[in-house]
Design an enzyme around this catalytic site. Structure first.
Site, PDB file in Angstrom:
ATOM      1  N   ASP A  20       1.285  -1.549   0.029  1.00 32.62           N
ATOM      2  CA  ASP A  20      -0.286   0.210  -0.022  1.00 32.62           C
ATOM      3  C   ASP A  20       1.025   1.233   0.477  1.00 32.62           C
ATOM      4  OD1 ASP A  20      -1.827   2.367   0.789  1.00 32.62           O
ATOM      5  OD2 ASP A  20      -2.606   1.126   2.517  1.00 32.62           O
ATOM      6  N   ASP A  24      -4.412   3.657   2.472  1.00 27.62           N
ATOM      7  CA  ASP A  24      -5.386   4.001   3.005  1.00 27.62           C
ATOM      8  C   ASP A  24      -5.760   2.418   3.174  1.00 27.62           C
ATOM      9  OD1 ASP A  24      -5.215   2.322   0.249  1.00 27.62           O
ATOM     10  OD2 ASP A  24      -6.744   3.538  -0.802  1.00 27.62           O
ATOM     11  N   ASP A  28      -2.048  -1.031  -3.915  1.00 27.32           N
ATOM     12  CA  ASP A  28      -2.003   0.038  -5.364  1.00 27.32           C
ATOM     13  C   ASP A  28      -0.995  -0.533  -6.215  1.00 27.32           C
ATOM     14  OD1 ASP A  28      -0.074   1.435  -4.184  1.00 27.32           O
ATOM     15  OD2 ASP A  28      -1.684   2.795  -2.333  1.00 27.32           O
ATOM     16  N   ASP A 200      -9.672 -15.637 -16.136  1.00 26.86           N
ATOM     17  CA  ASP A 200     -10.170 -16.360 -15.193  1.00 26.86           C
ATOM     18  C   ASP A 200     -10.969 -17.729 -14.679  1.00 26.86           C
ATOM     19  OD1 ASP A 200     -10.583 -16.804 -12.173  1.00 26.86           O
ATOM     20  OD2 ASP A 200     -12.401 -15.422 -12.623  1.00 26.86           O
ATOM     21  N   GLU A 268      -7.160 -20.684 -16.614  1.00 30.74           N
ATOM     22  CA  GLU A 268      -7.480 -21.756 -15.361  1.00 30.74           C
ATOM     23  C   GLU A 268      -8.583 -22.751 -15.545  1.00 30.74           C
ATOM     24  OE1 GLU A 268      -9.110 -20.400 -10.420  1.00 30.74           O
ATOM     25  OE2 GLU A 268     -10.150 -19.698 -12.753  1.00 30.74           O
TER      26      GLU A 268
END
Length: 534
Positions: A20, A24, A28, A200, A268
């Site tokens: 981070d 926050d 990111d 995915d 996957e």
């Protein structure tokens, strides 16, 4: 020319839990960029980023509301541009995680499909069906996340299909316009310079247009895995995993390759692997694929590995992607019986992962030997964990923040982390392991460098040696180089007669201790040894 991805090592970054940069509590994109030197120091060839697109986070990014944007928690589009450029300057490829079989129910496509009614321009962009006369779901399809895989919408007086959460409606790949819109997502990001995609649930693009019921798994064949989630009690033959799915995978690969022969796309596959295209060659289907065979294993022994590669040998043109760990399953060392106090096991497993034939996927923290985190129910953020508590703790235990340095938040954030840092990871941070030349991190770097320097480990065929269990042994061979790879799966030392190894050279890269004397070899508990054969 051998494509870059063949025999490569990709580092899987679960962005929200990596680093981070702004306090926050959420990882990111600037945080990933800040740690690129660390990633490059591992010797990997590239990074695979978990989904970066805007999402209401019902399934933490795997429910996408805008395929062309960047999640606000992660930064801005220019942050991604800077990350991409910085990675490329370091020689790292960047692979995005794309979820094209479904969207969020907040995606504008679905909103229009719902509000426009059965005659609207996007009416058939999703899988809609009338309820049965008694109001129940159109058929018996079950969601992976529990309950019927259908949700009723009074606005259309119909059900829509969702293989996962109710908030993840299934995109209708049988509709040409919807299919083209999904393929155009790939064009958008390839034109920005990304090097490829991880797809995915790549077996789920097509559904049976007749909505045929799925058959049950016979009761006498059900295992712990089948009983763990209700959706596992039926074979998913009609809601997904159709043989013609291979045609879709092939269309995706051709779309990706149209942007350059150096682009890579792998998938996957969690169900019915042989049926839906997991084992295709890159001439027919995707370039590569990985299954959940290794990811769901709770006991790893030589026979299990042999059987998996026997299956792969039935598809000689297929190049596998190999993964022991990711954001969906318990961490490797814990799954196979270890913890923070079993570094020998962690190193042996990492050595095996890197040495097996295929493109290697390393999940963040796997290079540190991290065990699974234990969380209480009030700490969970995963809908699956909450649904099946306490039987299944869900996926949050492998998603806790990356441990960078000692401290309350383990160096992940200056704020309150979205998931609590794992108590089990204290003492295993990057900063602490960097100081120790005998750490799991140091071994992981040596092991990856060994693979990069060996054509046999990158590209070679795999042949098993006939040595007594619990030792697994195989040879990787390419262009005259032959490397024997031995792994002691036992917590006890093993001494074996191995005439096949007579005259071999014991190489310095190893986990634990090995002693080669003529045609016999001794291995310490959970040792991994490598030998150059004449």
């Amino acid at each position: 020319m051998t494509p870059w991805w063949k025999g490569a090592v990709l580092y899987h970054v679960y962005v929200r839990s990596f680093y981070d940069s702004d306090g926050d509590g959420h990882g990111d994109l600037p945080g990933v960029q800040a740690k690129l030197d660390y990633i490059a120091s591992l010797g990997v060839d590239g990074i695979w980023l978990s989904p970066i697109h805007p999402s209401p986070n019902r399934d933490w990014g795997y429910d996408i509301a805008d395929f062309e944007g960047v999640q606000a928690d992660y930064g801005r589009p220019e942050d991604f541009r800077r990350l991409l450029d910085a990675a490329h300057r370091r020689g790292l490829k960047v692979v995005l995680d794309e979820v094209l079989s479904h969207t969020s129910d907040e995606h504008p496509w679905f909103v229009e499909s719902l509000t426009g009614g059965p005659t609207g321009p996007k009416a058939d962009w999703y899988v809609w069906a009338d309820p049965k006369p008694d109001g129940t779901a159109p058929n018996n399809w079950l969601s992976v996340f529990g309950g019927p895989a259908w949700a009723y919408q009074p606005k259309r007086r119909q059900h829509y299909h969702h293989k996962f959460l109710r908030q993840q409606p299934k995109l209708n790949w049988r509709n040409p316009a919807a299919r083209e819109a999904a393929l155009s997502v790939l064009d958008f990001w390839l034109e920005k310079g990304v090097d490829g995609f991880r797809l995915d649930v790549a077996g789920t693009y097509l559904h049976d247009a007749d909505l045929t019921d799925n058959p049950p798994v016979p009761v006498d064949e059900r295992t712990r895995l089948h009983w763990s989630h209700a959706g596992n009690l039926q074979r998913h033959l009609h809601d997904s995993n159709l043989p013609e799915n291979i045609e879709v995978l092939d269309a995706i690969r051709r779309r990706v390759e149209a942007h350059g022969e150096d682009r890579f796309v792998f998938g996957e596959f969690s169900e019915e692997e042989a049926r839906c295209g997991a084992y295709c060659s890159h001439e027919d289907g995707l370039h590569s694929g990985y299954t959940f065979v290794m990811l769901l294993a709770r006991k790893l022994d030589p026979g299990f590995v042999r059987e998996h590669y026997r299956t792969l040998s039935d598809y000689p043109l297929h190049w596998p992607t190999i993964s022991f760990s990711n954001h969906d399953v318990p961490r490797t060392v814990s799954r196979f019986g270890g913890g923070a106090d079993t570094p020998d096991l962690a190193r042996m497993l990492f050595a095996l992962l890197v040495a097996l034939k295929g493109t290697t996927l390393v999940y963040q923290g796997e290079e540190l030997g991290l065990p699974q985190a234990t969380l209480t129910r009030d700490q969970l953020r995963d809908p699956v964990g909450d649904l099946y508590w306490p039987y299944d703790g869900g996926r949050d235990g492998c998603r806790t923040p990356m441990p960078w340095q000692p401290g309350e938040t383990l160096g992940f954030t200056t704020g309150t982390p979205w998931l609590p840092p794992a108590a089990e990871h204290r003492g295993l941070t990057v900063a602490e392991q960097e100081k120790d030349p005998d750490s799991t991190l140091a071994f992981a770097r040596r092991m990856i460098a060994f693979k990069k320097d060996s054509a046999a480990l990158r590209l070679g065929e795999l042949t098993f040696l006939d040595l007594a269990e619990p030792v697994l042994a195989f040879v990787r061979e390419h262009a005259g180089e032959r490397i024997a790879c031995l792994f002691n799966f036992s917590a006890e030392p093993r001494f074996l007669d191995a005439p096949q190894l007579a005259g071999a050279q014991l190489l310095p890269v190893r986990a634990g201790d090995a002693d080669l004397r003529g045609g016999s070899i001794g291995l310490s508990p959970h040792a991994a040894a490598f030998l150059r054969l004449a």
